[in-house]
Design an enzyme around this catalytic site. Sequence first.
Site, PDB file in Angstrom:
ATOM      1  N   GLU B 217       0.805  -1.223   0.000  1.00 40.00           N
ATOM      2  CA  GLU B 217       0.000   0.000   0.000  1.00 40.00           C
ATOM      3  C   GLU B 217       0.832   1.264   0.000  1.00 40.00           C
ATOM      4  O   GLU B 217       0.516   2.220  -0.716  1.00 40.00           O
ATOM      5  CB  GLU B 217      -0.941   0.001   1.209  1.00 40.00           C
ATOM      6  N   HIS B 286      -9.749  -4.524  11.267  1.00 41.93           N
ATOM      7  CA  HIS B 286     -10.435  -4.398   9.978  1.00 41.93           C
ATOM      8  C   HIS B 286     -11.746  -3.621  10.075  1.00 41.93           C
ATOM      9  O   HIS B 286     -12.594  -3.736   9.200  1.00 41.93           O
ATOM     10  CB  HIS B 286     -10.746  -5.783   9.394  1.00 41.93           C
TER      11      HIS B 286
HETATM   12  C1  LIG Z   1      -1.872  -4.243   4.624  1.00 47.05           C
HETATM   13  C2  LIG Z   1      -2.922  -5.186   4.155  1.00 47.05           C
HETATM   14  N1  LIG Z   1      -3.313  -5.148   2.873  1.00 47.05           N
HETATM   15  C3  LIG Z   1      -4.261  -5.990   2.423  1.00 47.05           C
HETATM   16  C4  LIG Z   1      -4.842  -6.903   3.270  1.00 47.05           C
HETATM   17  C5  LIG Z   1      -5.915  -7.850   2.762  1.00 47.05           C
HETATM   18  N2  LIG Z   1      -5.316  -9.189   2.621  1.00 47.05           N
HETATM   19  C6  LIG Z   1      -5.430 -10.072   3.619  1.00 47.05           C
HETATM   20  S1  LIG Z   1      -4.594 -11.458   3.294  1.00 47.05           S
HETATM   21  C7  LIG Z   1      -4.097 -10.923   1.786  1.00 47.05           C
HETATM   22  C8  LIG Z   1      -3.256 -11.802   0.936  1.00 47.05           C
HETATM   23  C9  LIG Z   1      -1.952 -12.144   1.567  1.00 47.05           C
HETATM   24  O1  LIG Z   1      -1.293 -13.129   0.867  1.00 47.05           O
HETATM   25  P1  LIG Z   1      -0.022 -13.881   1.429  1.00 47.05           P
HETATM   26  O2  LIG Z   1       0.894 -12.916   2.080  1.00 47.05           O
HETATM   27  O3  LIG Z   1       0.531 -14.688   0.341  1.00 47.05           O
HETATM   28  O4  LIG Z   1      -0.574 -14.816   2.600  1.00 47.05           O
HETATM   29  P2  LIG Z   1      -1.613 -16.026   2.503  1.00 47.05           P
HETATM   30  O5  LIG Z   1      -2.967 -15.419   2.667  1.00 47.05           O
HETATM   31  O6  LIG Z   1      -1.412 -16.712   1.217  1.00 47.05           O
HETATM   32  O7  LIG Z   1      -1.317 -16.894   3.676  1.00 47.05           O
HETATM   33  C10 LIG Z   1      -4.595  -9.643   1.559  1.00 47.05           C
HETATM   34  C11 LIG Z   1      -4.378  -8.876   0.336  1.00 47.05           C
HETATM   35  C12 LIG Z   1      -4.423  -6.881   4.619  1.00 47.05           C
HETATM   36  N3  LIG Z   1      -4.957  -7.701   5.522  1.00 47.05           N
HETATM   37  N4  LIG Z   1      -3.466  -6.039   5.031  1.00 47.05           N
END
Ligand SMILES: Cc1ncc(C[n+]2csc(CCOP(=O)(O)OP(=O)(O)O)c2C)c(N)n1
Lengths: 380, 484
Positions: B217, B286
């Site tokens: 972000e 959230h």
């Molecule tokens: C700063 C932030 N941006 C966006 C989100 C929304 N979000 C939650 S999980 C996720 C994907 C994360 O992917 P990864 O790091 O590969 O972890 P995984 O879910 O695959 O375990 C997103 C975009 C968030 N929680 N925090």
Amino acid sequence: MAEAKTPSKGRGGRSTTRSGAGSSSRTSRKTAANKTRSAAAKAEKPATETAEKSAFDPIVFSKDEDLKAYREMLLVRRFEEKAGQLYGMGLIGGFCHLYIGQEAVVVGVQLSLKEGDQVTTTYRDHGHMLATGMEPRGVMAELTGRRSGYSHGKGGSMHMFSREKNFFGGHGIVGASVPIGTGLAFANRYRENDCVSVTYFGDGAANQGQVYESFNMAKLWHLPVIYVIENNQYGMGTSVARASATTELCKRGQSFDIPGHQVDGMDVRAVKAAADFATEHARSGKGPMILEMLTYRYRGHSMSDPAKYRSKEEVQKMRTEHDAIEQVKQRLLSDHKLSEDEVKEIDKEIRSVVNDAAEFAQNDPEPDPSELWTDIYVEA
Amino acid sequence: MPTEILMPALSPTMEEGKLAKWTVKEGDEVAAGDVIAEIETDKATMEVEAVDEGTIGKILVGEGTDAVKVNTPIALLLTEGEDEGDLKKAESAKTEKTKSNGAAHPEADERPKAEPTAKSLEPDTEKLGKADGPVSVLVAMDKAEPPEDPEVPEGTEFEEQTVREALRDAMAEEMRRDGDVLVMGEEVAEYQGAYKVTQGLLEEFSARRVIDTPITEHGFAGLGVGAAFAGLKPIVEFMTFNFAMQAMDQIINSAAKTLYMAGGQMGCPIVFRGPNGAAARVAAQHSQDYAGWYSHVPGLKVIQPHTAADAKGLLKAAIRDPNPVIFLENEILYGQSFPVPKLDDFVLPIGKAKIARKGSDATIVSFGIGMTHALKAAEALAEEGIDCEVIDLRTLRPMDIDSVIASVKKTGRCVTVEEGWPQNSVGSWIASQLMVKAFDYLDAPVLSVTGKDVPMPYAANLEKLALPNPTEVVEAVKTVSYAK
Ligand SMILES: Cc1ncc(C[n+]2csc(CCOP(=O)(O)OP(=O)(O)O)c2C)c(N)n1
Ligand SMILES: [Mg+2]
């Protein structure tokens, strides 16, 4: 005994530490060519001394080790399946990120930790909590938002903690757990104990800026932190290749001279071998290490994921050919000569633990309304 | 007894869905994890997996059935040792299932489509009523005039649209109009938006203008600012505004302040948009309302619409505005329908409040989802003979305080409603402005109904207590009216 590690000594010993890491890794690490069971890794020549893309040959597990791994992984799987079911019934609300498919990562790492080591992770945290020994009842009751949950119902799926088990969350913000885990390692170094901090995060999180700020400080100050990147190939609906300019995440520490290794995260023995190596490295004052675990989540990102970004065949292939639990089960049956019935008995036992947790979590009362106003400040 | 397979909830706000397809038939064996059906909500199609192993004994809800309520039994599963006989028993027993739905949130996203009449300008009072105690005795409203909006010419036709569709149309129209407008953010392109607001944009405008970013972000917000300095007009979507905290420095230090620091040479025509505030049960990290935060900052314009029409007209205005605009949406409102004027180019002025309900006894000021509480409270109060004027601020900065003052001069009383925390809230600013500018007209202190002064709890009962509700608004209005 680990050598004393005052910050000043650590700083002075920087160059020796670096070469030390190199030599010890050469002896205890196998080459990529030896690797057979990697989930998704392509065998490739190591690029640099400090960030080799390498494999850890799965060490041989004794019957007891395999039994332990089996139970722990199965507990996570059955627990998560139950959580998914309770979510569908509306008993769990909000976001609920299941760990199904990735069980070998946290179970394998946990096998090489000792009392006092700390764990932090993201919102995909149920497996980590169970693996650190937190009670299934308390975790499930938090998922249902009840008073006996680990956070008295105030944190929910993504935000749970246990000081007793050194589990420092459960963080909802992608990337935020990385500096926090690094700070726990800083405290270890400050106190001159020999504990390590294991900081889990996803492949998507691996692009966040604060990850690199943490890497720099961790290396600069020789902090005993192990960065476990759970590369499950997707951050929500985006594949690693679509989000990351370089996809070998184990090399992300290169600019900071942090050694990194890629590990078959679907094989609990390979995970354990890698974790043994990394904890030894961190405990002996050599600083941080990155372990990229190649793994896979079978379910959607959260419960509300249409999963249009990958094919059913891809998921099915991982499930049938690489499933971590199935691998151990086969060893139990063939190498350790357990009978089908003995394995079934374990399954039944685990199922009853999970059912008990679910039962408990449904009947436990909601928090008292007065809880709304507690825990905002510590009484000063 | 055969196991009932229940219609699952697939998102925090889902209440019902369409059973689109069965991928198994009666008599099929299934193992835990096998896909057995596909379910459609207005956001997505999702697969239902079997949780237990067994044989599909009976399918209770046929393929293609619409509006299947969460927790309705959709099939019966025979587990080890059970057979047809058990099915019969199950049917005759007609199990009375208690349908506890802990996730139920009063303003659910997947609400049934309202009739396309002007009546549905107002929030779904019937549904809101259920969960809100004393106010639930309300009957549906019958007054049906669309609010006066000078931007809508007489005789204009209206079309029923969800807020989600209105936002998408606003972006699409502006992208057609101006090649420098682009959208970027996490999952906005191929996934069609985490909340499906950017649905279809990739297809129409290609990956050059609809750009999936990594989860970074601070980086992509800053990159958007740089692109805006160069004259492009980025729409930066935050998956939710909770994650914009990662980008706060770029939003405030770079986007908001540069025009001033550069002596007017360089503006920043950018829109930061996304859902803001609480959804349902997503807990402290959230569920934050940032209205107060952004409206604190000179150099930013801040918009928080309630209806689909305002969402559309104001988003179009925000995209055209040469300044950085924070556009605060709300997940719970995305699925709600409102009449939207059928005009080729419907643009509303930024910085103008609207009177959502005329009245003479007390003024209620709100914005965004707070408007649902405000309007509902006003209806309840009308039953008791207190006639409220409800003002929807729509824009928080620049704030149309003149409209509020004009109303308070008439009513002498004011209550503000918002979801954010009380200290330094939007309401506290309104109160201070009224004290300075309408002191002589006030018959009572201004009261603010806000979210409670605590991080958002996860537990269903505590979350409900933490959020403002119509009952609290009713109480506040009675207090300022000395009516209790
Ligand atoms: C700063 C932030 N941006 C966006 C989100 C929304 N979000 C939650 S999980 C996720 C994907 C994360 O992917 P990864 O790091 O590969 O972890 P995984 O879910 O695959 O375990 C997103 C975009 C968030 N929680 N925090
Ligand atoms: Mg991932």
